[in-house]
Design an enzyme around this catalytic site. Structure first.
Site, PDB file in Angstrom:
ATOM      1  N   ASP A 149     -31.595  41.439 -33.882  1.00 14.22           N
ATOM      2  CA  ASP A 149     -31.833  42.177 -35.130  1.00 14.22           C
ATOM      3  C   ASP A 149     -32.002  41.310 -36.386  1.00 14.22           C
ATOM      4  OD1 ASP A 149     -30.691  43.759 -33.183  1.00 14.22           O
ATOM      5  OD2 ASP A 149     -29.084  44.507 -34.434  1.00 14.22           O
ATOM      6  N   TRP A 159     -21.951  40.828 -35.817  1.00 18.97           N
ATOM      7  CA  TRP A 159     -23.073  41.717 -35.544  1.00 18.97           C
ATOM      8  C   TRP A 159     -23.791  42.123 -36.827  1.00 18.97           C
ATOM      9  CZ3 TRP A 159     -20.892  45.241 -31.046  1.00 18.97           C
ATOM     10  CH2 TRP A 159     -20.762  44.452 -29.902  1.00 18.97           C
ATOM     11  N   THR A 160     -24.623  43.133 -36.685  1.00 19.04           N
ATOM     12  CA  THR A 160     -25.620  43.398 -37.733  1.00 19.04           C
ATOM     13  C   THR A 160     -25.028  43.867 -39.062  1.00 19.04           C
ATOM     14  OG1 THR A 160     -27.553  43.631 -36.380  1.00 19.04           O
ATOM     15  CG2 THR A 160     -27.421  45.123 -38.228  1.00 19.04           C
ATOM     16  N   GLU A 216     -27.942  53.079 -34.041  1.00 18.72           N
ATOM     17  CA  GLU A 216     -27.751  51.703 -34.486  1.00 18.72           C
ATOM     18  C   GLU A 216     -28.628  51.455 -35.715  1.00 18.72           C
ATOM     19  OE1 GLU A 216     -26.743  49.246 -30.517  1.00 18.72           O
ATOM     20  OE2 GLU A 216     -28.872  49.600 -30.755  1.00 18.72           O
ATOM     21  N   GLN A 256     -29.530  38.052 -35.809  1.00 18.97           N
ATOM     22  CA  GLN A 256     -28.590  37.983 -34.696  1.00 18.97           C
ATOM     23  C   GLN A 256     -29.060  36.869 -33.761  1.00 18.97           C
ATOM     24  OE1 GLN A 256     -25.880  40.930 -33.940  1.00 18.97           O
ATOM     25  NE2 GLN A 256     -25.974  39.994 -35.963  1.00 18.97           N
ATOM     26  N   TRP A 303     -31.780  32.831 -27.964  1.00 21.64           N
ATOM     27  CA  TRP A 303     -31.947  34.286 -28.141  1.00 21.64           C
ATOM     28  C   TRP A 303     -31.820  34.691 -29.608  1.00 21.64           C
ATOM     29  CZ3 TRP A 303     -32.667  38.927 -25.546  1.00 21.64           C
ATOM     30  CH2 TRP A 303     -32.244  40.081 -26.224  1.00 21.64           C
ATOM     31  N   MET A 304     -32.675  35.643 -30.024  1.00 23.52           N
ATOM     32  CA  MET A 304     -32.561  36.253 -31.358  1.00 23.52           C
ATOM     33  C   MET A 304     -32.702  37.760 -31.180  1.00 23.52           C
ATOM     34  SD  MET A 304     -35.168  35.731 -34.590  1.00 23.52           S
ATOM     35  CE  MET A 304     -36.649  36.066 -33.644  1.00 23.52           C
ATOM     36  N   ARG A 363     -21.066  51.025 -36.201  1.00 23.72           N
ATOM     37  CA  ARG A 363     -21.645  49.710 -36.538  1.00 23.72           C
ATOM     38  C   ARG A 363     -22.878  49.762 -37.451  1.00 23.72           C
ATOM     39  NH1 ARG A 363     -22.261  50.294 -30.920  1.00 23.72           N
ATOM     40  NH2 ARG A 363     -24.406  50.375 -30.145  1.00 23.72           N
ATOM     41  N   ASP A 364     -23.173  48.579 -37.992  1.00 23.36           N
ATOM     42  CA  ASP A 364     -24.410  48.265 -38.716  1.00 23.36           C
ATOM     43  C   ASP A 364     -24.481  48.912 -40.105  1.00 23.36           C
ATOM     44  OD1 ASP A 364     -24.894  47.082 -36.259  1.00 23.36           O
ATOM     45  OD2 ASP A 364     -26.174  48.711 -35.559  1.00 23.36           O
TER      46      ASP A 364
HETATM   47  N1  DQQ Z   1     -27.502  44.644 -32.227  1.00 25.58           N
HETATM   48  C1  DQQ Z   1     -26.286  44.215 -32.855  1.00 25.58           C
HETATM   49  C2  DQQ Z   1     -25.539  45.460 -33.192  1.00 25.58           C
HETATM   50  C3  DQQ Z   1     -26.608  46.476 -33.255  1.00 25.58           C
HETATM   51  C4  DQQ Z   1     -27.517  46.082 -32.144  1.00 25.58           C
HETATM   52  C5  DQQ Z   1     -25.562  43.289 -31.922  1.00 25.58           C
HETATM   53  C6  DQQ Z   1     -28.893  46.644 -32.260  1.00 25.58           C
HETATM   54  O1  DQQ Z   1     -24.817  45.349 -34.401  1.00 25.58           O
HETATM   55  O2  DQQ Z   1     -26.115  47.793 -33.123  1.00 25.58           O
HETATM   56  O3  DQQ Z   1     -26.327  42.160 -31.610  1.00 25.58           O
HETATM   57  O4  DQQ Z   1     -29.824  45.882 -31.578  1.00 25.58           O
END
Ligand code: DQQ
Length: 644
Positions: free
Chosen positions: A128, A187-188, A306, A144, A125-126, A251-252
């Site tokens: 962001d 995470w991202t 996000e 990711q 799996w992939m 996040r992000d």
């Molecule tokens: N994917 C990440 C998060 C983000 C989300 C986790 C968006 O950090 O908000 O895999 O696809």
């Protein structure tokens, strides 16, 4: 007939209905065929499927489908892991929660779906794109990644490098979940290149208690152009959710931009109740941060934001801009990814550095317009110092079932990176275009000059196998038909409610059928649809209809698309990148883009064909095309002994 077997479910076509071949133009003109018989047959078939297969919202009508489908193997039970972790994952929302019978995919079909020139890890799996940048001669791409399976979970950072954004070397994982502050997921995040040569990576960690925190990482060895080893800052996390923000709504972090107050600024997506918001922090050292008053942007009823992105575009120039550039010659793009619908939206505005606010050009724009009207999410741009351009990456998820992903052993691809510029002609949208390096994959080409496509006709294009293509096409509608066509209420028209490629009107739909088989059992129309408004002006829509893309019922069958501005004296133009199960479509130089994942069962390998079609009732059209076969990219593991 030469070179093409025509749809077997249709009556044999007249002798002149040979496939369109490249040049000479006179011959090409003869190749367009039409007639009432063809029209009736095409309609009967398309409408027959339309009636039985697809409701306006794109869901399959199962009762009718079942009679023509193979026996189901097992019911799909989508399970959302990401939602319970407080984050997005599988993007096939259309099938989520619906008890759809899975199609009996076999390995031959599934193997074909793997792309040839889009970025993918070798397996699993992939999602962001993370931290893209150009460093010491290499483009770096992080993403990711689940090293343990083809579903979202156990997220770490994959890493690959390229000299040209097309051919890639897979490197070891850049960061794994090995600290309390990211043990539930690395995470991202985004990269910032500092003027003194440092590389700053800020990313979200999901802690041992599933709290979303921001962490700092940096390369272990700045003299390594491949940046293979990464160090996590010893005093992570550098940011915790501030008061009033839920611990799963933070996040992000973006790439940082520098302002004249001598500080770096970053934006982070969040929400308060159902209002999506963007918080801004400033910092001098990326270790201690201060939250600024107010928000960069907020829109009610949009839920969690996000992967926010914030960057300048030039009002006049053709170059991309570094993230810290601002001034009178610049507009700022604000982009957010909406967790509630899994789409990316952007708006143009002005960044007032004095008070740190961003003011949209159009106060009524709300969340903005879509980057892409198909499947394209969690995108991120970076400034490419090497070529002076801004480049956009987007995660293209699967729109099949999770069962199929597990069976094939991988899920998701990345878009071909796109250059992003302000559309100087409209001033109200961006132009996205595949990076020029993708042209290096072009092999042999064929040109078709002014192919005539009469109302109600389908024209095969003699390009042999049509699995890996780059297609550039221009359409011209018959001017008399444009003039005599009645005015209509264009406000009531949209791609998703106007009957897809089978819904006929005076001036459309017309376009290309990609990933089709000879019998037109499966095909994916990418098309324009023109209508004359009450004011006499034309309005143009650009759409992709997936209702006939696949015999399988457990795939997304939506009609994607939107209107596209077509300015006076512009021809209708489109570019399509077809790469097995992905079709990236760019209309009017990239004003409107649509990416689809397509999962045919018959139109695969050597059976894949390409057609022109015109389902308008009034207007004939001509189409000129250039079509290249596309080479595969080299995307493979890096060997330590390899010469870089
Ligand atoms: N994917 C990440 C998060 C983000 C989300 C986790 C968006 O950090 O908000 O895999 O696809």
């Amino acid at each position: 007939m030469e070179g093409c077997t025509l749809p077997c479910s249709y009556s044999p076509l007249p002798a002149e209905s040979t496939p369109a071949r490249h040049r000479p133009p006179k011959k090409a003109t003869l190749m367009a065929f039409s007639g009432l018989l063809m029209l009736g047959l095409v309609l009967a078939i398309i409408n027959g499927y339309r009636d039985s297969d697809v409701r306006a919202n794109g869901n399959a009508s199962l009762d009718k489908l079942k009679s023509s489908m193979p026996l189901p193997s097992e019911p799909l039970q989508p399970v959302s892991r990401g939602a319970s972790a407080g984050v997005s994952e599988k993007s096939n929302l259309v099938l989520a929660g619906v008890n759809v019978m899975s199609f009996p995919w076999n390995n031959t079909m599934l193997s074909w779906q793997r792309t040839a020139y889009h970025f993918q890890p070798e397996k699993n799996w992939m999602n962001d794109p993370n931290g893209p940048m150009f460093y010491k001669g290499w483009y770096h791409f992080f993403y990711q990644y689940n090293p343990n399976g083809a579903v979202w979970g156990d997220i770490v950072w994959g890493h690959a490098v390229s000299k040209d954004l097309i051919h890639w070397l897979h490197l070891p994982l850049a960061m794994v979940a090995d600290e309390w502050y990211d043990i539930n997921g690395v995470w991202t995040g985004s990269a910032t290149l500092l003027p003194d040569g440092q590389v700053i990576m800020l990313y979200t960690g999901s802690t041992n208690e599933s709290v979303q925190v921001q962490n700092l990482a940096y390369p272990a060895n700045l003299s390594d152009p491949l940046l293979i080893n990464w160090v996590k800052y010893s005093r992570n996390p550098v940011l915790l959710p501030p008061p009033g923000i839920d611990f799963k709504d933070f996040r992000d972090p973006t790439t940082a931009w520098y302002t004249s107050d001598g500080r770096w600024h970053i934006a982070i997506g969040s929400k308060v109740n159902t209002t999506g918001i963007t918080l801004v922090y400033h910092t001098k050292d990326f270790k201690s941060f201060e939250l600024l008053n107010g928000v960069l942007h907020a829109v009610t009823a949009t839920g969690m934001w996000e992967c926010v992105d914030f960057y300048p575009v030039s009002k006049n120039g053709e170059q991309g801009l570094d993230t810290s550039v601002n001034g009178a010659e610049v507009k700022h793009v604000f982009k957010t990814s909406l967790d509630i619908d899994k789409h990316d939206y952007y708006a143009l505005g002005t960044y007032e550095k004095a008070n740190g606010t961003w003011v949209p050009d159009d106060p009524k724009i709300g969340i903005g317009i879509r980057y892409d009207y198909g499947i394209f999410y969690a995108s991120k741009t970076f400034y490419d110092v090497h070529k002076g351009r801004r480049v956009l990456w987007g995660w293209i998820g699967e729109s099949d079932s999770e069962n199929a992903d597990v069976q094939k052993g991988w899920a998701s691809v990345q878009s071909i990176p796109r250059t992003v510029l302000l559309d100087k002609k409209t001033g109200t949208n961006l132009l996205q275009w595949p990076v020029e390096e993708v042209d290096s994959l072009r092999l042999s080409s064929k040109e078709f000059d002014k192919v005539e496509v009469r109302p109600g006709s389908v024209v095969p294009l003699d390009v042999e196998t049509a699995t890996q293509l780059d297609i550039v096409a221009e359409f011209e509608l018959d001017k008399e038909a444009l003039e005599r066509t009645n005015q209509t209420n264009v406000e009531s028209i949209s791609c998703s409610t106007s009957g897809g490629a089978a819904g006929r009107a005076a001036l459309g739909p017309f376009g290309l059928l990609v990933l089709a088989d000879d019998s037109l059992f499966e095909y994916t129309p990418v098309y324009f649809y023109v209508a004359k408004g009450a004011d006499g002006n034309l309005k143009t829509f650009f759409c992709v209809d997936q209702s006939r893309s696949s015999e399988a019922s457990d795939v997304n069958k939506q009609v994607y698309g939107s209107s596209v501005p077509v300015l006076k004296d512009e021809k209708l133009s489109v570019r399509l990148l077809v790469d097995h199960s992905i079709v990236e479509s760019f209309a009017q130089g990239g004003r409107t883009c649509i990416t689809s994942r397509v999962y045919p069962t018959k139109a695969i390998y050597g059976a894949t064909r390409l057609f022109l079609f015109n389902n308008a009732t009034e207007a004939a059209l001509t189409c000129s095309l250039k079509i290249w076969q596309m080479n595969s990219a080299f995307i493979r593991p890096f060997h330590p002994d390899q010469d870089t």
